[in-house]
Design a protein around this motif. Structure first.
Motif, mmCIF file in Angstrom:
data_model
loop_
_atom_site.group_PDB
_atom_site.id
_atom_site.type_symbol
_atom_site.label_atom_id
_atom_site.label_comp_id
_atom_site.label_asym_id
_atom_site.label_seq_id
_atom_site.Cartn_x
_atom_site.Cartn_y
_atom_site.Cartn_z
ATOM 1 N N UNK A 62 0.832 -1.204 0.000
ATOM 2 C CA UNK A 62 0.000 0.000 0.000
ATOM 3 C C UNK A 62 0.866 1.252 0.000
ATOM 4 N N UNK A 63 1.943 1.223 0.771
ATOM 5 C CA UNK A 63 2.817 2.387 0.841
ATOM 6 C C UNK A 63 3.602 2.571 -0.465
ATOM 7 N N UNK A 64 3.907 1.487 -1.146
ATOM 8 C CA UNK A 64 4.560 1.604 -2.454
ATOM 9 C C UNK A 64 3.636 2.273 -3.455
ATOM 10 N N UNK A 65 2.366 1.878 -3.480
ATOM 11 C CA UNK A 65 1.383 2.519 -4.365
ATOM 12 C C UNK A 65 1.245 4.001 -4.035
ATOM 13 N N UNK A 66 1.241 4.327 -2.751
ATOM 14 C CA UNK A 66 1.145 5.716 -2.310
ATOM 15 C C UNK A 66 2.352 6.509 -2.799
ATOM 16 N N UNK A 67 3.517 5.898 -2.712
ATOM 17 C CA UNK A 67 4.750 6.552 -3.146
ATOM 18 C C UNK A 67 4.658 6.924 -4.622
ATOM 19 N N UNK A 68 4.227 6.003 -5.454
ATOM 20 C CA UNK A 68 4.112 6.281 -6.892
ATOM 21 C C UNK A 68 3.133 7.427 -7.163
ATOM 22 N N UNK A 69 2.051 7.493 -6.392
ATOM 23 C CA UNK A 69 1.038 8.528 -6.634
ATOM 24 C C UNK A 69 1.551 9.926 -6.306
ATOM 25 N N UNK A 70 2.560 10.021 -5.448
ATOM 26 C CA UNK A 70 3.092 11.324 -5.017
ATOM 27 C C UNK A 70 4.363 11.725 -5.758
ATOM 28 N N UNK A 71 4.817 10.894 -6.665
ATOM 29 C CA UNK A 71 6.119 11.093 -7.292
ATOM 30 C C UNK A 71 6.021 11.998 -8.519
ATOM 31 N N UNK A 72 6.644 13.172 -8.423
ATOM 32 C CA UNK A 72 6.777 14.123 -9.526
ATOM 33 C C UNK A 72 8.161 14.773 -9.388
ATOM 34 N N UNK A 73 8.568 15.535 -10.390
ATOM 35 C CA UNK A 73 9.769 16.355 -10.260
ATOM 36 C C UNK A 73 9.342 17.662 -9.598
ATOM 37 N N UNK A 74 9.250 17.648 -8.274
ATOM 38 C CA UNK A 74 8.647 18.774 -7.555
ATOM 39 C C UNK A 74 9.468 20.048 -7.684
#
Length: 378
Positions: free
Chosen positions: A348-360
Motif C-alpha cells: 500500500x505504501x509503495x502505491x502511495x509513493x508512486x502517486x506522489x512522485x513528480x519532479x517537484x
C-alpha cells in the motif's frame, strides 16, 4: 520566503534548488532553516523563533512572533520583491501574504493548508492572500480550483528524496546496528512542545517493549542539540533513564530506514515513514486545553497523513489519553509481529509513493516563474 519549521525548510529548499538555476542572480531571503541556507538563502531571523505548536502554547510567544512578522512585512513592502513564497506555516504566512498581495506583491503559498482536514473556513482568507497555490497531494487541486485559487499540483518532495526501495542494511550499518537486529525507531517530534508531551509516553512504551523482547534495539533521531538535551531531561524526570536508546544527530531518514517498526508523532514524519514502507504507530499528545478545542475541529476520522491518503486506518492512531505507554507498546508489538500485515502495508505504501512522485523542484519552480512573469518582473 518564510519557513517556520523543519518540514517547511525542507519544502522551501527543494523549491530553491529548482529556482536557483533559472534566477542565478536573484537574492533569496526572509526566514528559513539550514536546508534553505545550503541553497544560498539568507535568513534575517533564526527559524526556531517561529516554531511553536498548539493553540495555547503560542500565547507567550505571540508578541515576539508578531513583531517579526511586522518587521518583515515593512521590509518587503519597501523592497517590493518579485514574489513572496510562504513555505507552509499558514498561521504566520497567510497573514503576511494577505498584506503583501493587497499591496500588489505576488504571493505563492507552498504547501496548501489542510482545509480538507480542518478549518475549512480558512479558504476565504486564502483567496485574499494567495496569488498561486502549490499543492503536494493530487486531490487538493480541485479543492482550490473550485474556490477560485490558481493552483498547481507539484508532487511531494519527499517522494523524490526517499527511494522506492530503501536500503535497510546500509542504514543499519550506518548506525552500527546488526543486520539481524530487531529495531524500533522513536520519533516523538522535532519541536520542543512535542517533546514535552510525547517523550515520556514514547520512552515508557520502549521500556515495556524491551520487557517483552530483550533483543529490541531503540533509535531516536534528534533534530538538534537542544532537542537532545531536553529529551534526556524528560526521560530522567519520568524515571526512565534505564531504557537504552541510541540518540542520533539528525539522520531521521537513516533511523527510519533501519527500523522494523516506528512509533511516530503525527505530522509530516508519518508520511516519511510510509514512504520508507515501514509499519508504524502514529501517536500525539498536547496541552489538554488545546486538545479539547482541536479534537472537535476535524472533518474526518484520521489525523495521520498515511491514513488520510488511504482514506482508512492503515495504521493505528493513538491520541492524547489513548497514547499511554501500555497502549503504545501493544500497538507497536502488533506491528512488529504481524508479518502478513507488514507485507500488505509495504504494498500500500509503495502505491502511495508512486502517486506522489513528480519532479517537484521543476514543477514548483515553473509555477513560481509563471507568477513572476505575470507580474512583469520576469
Amino acid at each position: 520566503m518564510v519557513a517556520g519549521e523543519v518540514s517547511g525548510d525542507l519544502l522551501a529548499a527543494r523549491l530553491l534548488s529548482g529556482l536557483r538555476p533559472q534566477l542565478p542572480d536573484a537574492r533569496f531571503h526572509g526566514i528559513g532553516g539550514a536546508n534553505m541556507a545550503r541553497q544560498g538563502f539568507e535568513s534575517h531571523w533564526p527559524m526556531e523563533r517561529l516554531t511553536v505548536r498548539g493553540l495555547f502554547e503560542i500565547i507567550p510567544r505571540y508578541r515576539d512572533i508578531k513583531g517579526i512578522q511586522n518587521a518583515l512585512r515593512d521590509r518587503l513592502l519597501a523592497e517590493r520583491p518579485a514574489v513572496f513564497i510562504g513555505a507552509d506555516y499558514p498561521g504566520f504566512n497567510l497573514g503576511l501574504e494577505m498584506q503583501l498581495k493587497a499591496a500588489g506583491i505576488p504571493t505563492v503559498h507552498y504547501i496548501g493548508p489542510q482545509i480538507w482536514a480542518w478549518r475549512g473556513g480558512r479558504i476565504k482568507k486564502i483567496v485574499k492572500a494567495v496569488s498561486h497555490m502549490l499543492v503536494v497531494f493530487p486531490f487538493e487541486e480541485e479543492i482550490y480550483r473550485r474556490a477560485g485559487v490558481p493552483v498547481t499540483y507539484v508532487g511531494h518532495p519527499l517522494a523524490e528524496m526517499i527511494p522506492l526501495q530503501p536500503d535497510e542494511a546500509a542504514a543499519r550499518a550506518a548506525l552500527g546496528l546488526p543486520r539481524d537486529a530487531n529495531v524500533v525507531t522513536l520519533m516523538p517530534g522535532s519541536r520542543m512542545s512535542e517533546l514535552k508531551y510525547n517523550v515520556a509516553a514514547f520512552v515508557g512504551a520502549a521500556r515495556l517493549l524491551r520487557q517483552r523482547d530483550h533483543s529490541l534495539r531503540f533509535v531516536a533521531p534528534m533534530a538538534g542539540e537542544r532537542q537532545r538535551q531536553y529529551f534526556l531531561e524528560l526521560v530522567e524526570q519520568a524515571g526512565l533513564g534505564e531504557v537504552e536508546i541510541e540518540l542520533t544527530d539528525g539522520g531521521s531518514h537513516t533511523a527510519i530506514a533501519a527500523a522494523d517498526a516506528v512509533l511516530v508523532a503525527s505530522g509530516t514524519a508519518s508520511l516519511e515513514v510510509a514512504l520508507f514502507k515501514k509499519p508504524m504507530v502514529i501517536a500525539y499528545k498536547m496541552m489538554r486545553a488545546s486538545w479539547e478545542i482541536m479534537r472537535h475541529m476535524g472533518y474526518q476520522p484520521w489525523i495521520g497523513l498515511p491514513n488520510i491518503l488511504a482514506r482508512e486506518f492503515l495504521v493505528p492512531e493513538l491520541l492524547q489519553n489513548a497514547a499511554n505507554p501500555e497502549a503504545l507498546a501493544d500497538a507497536v508489538w502488533q506491528q512488529l509481529t504481524d508479518v502478513p500485515g507488514r507485507l500488505r502495508l509495504a504494498q500500500r505504501f509503495t502505491d502511495m509513493h508512486h502517486s506522489l512522485l513528480r519532479d517537484s523542484a521543476r514543477e514548483s519552480a515553473a509555477a513560481v516563474m509563471q507568477v513572476i512573469g505575470r507580474s512583469g518582473r520576469g
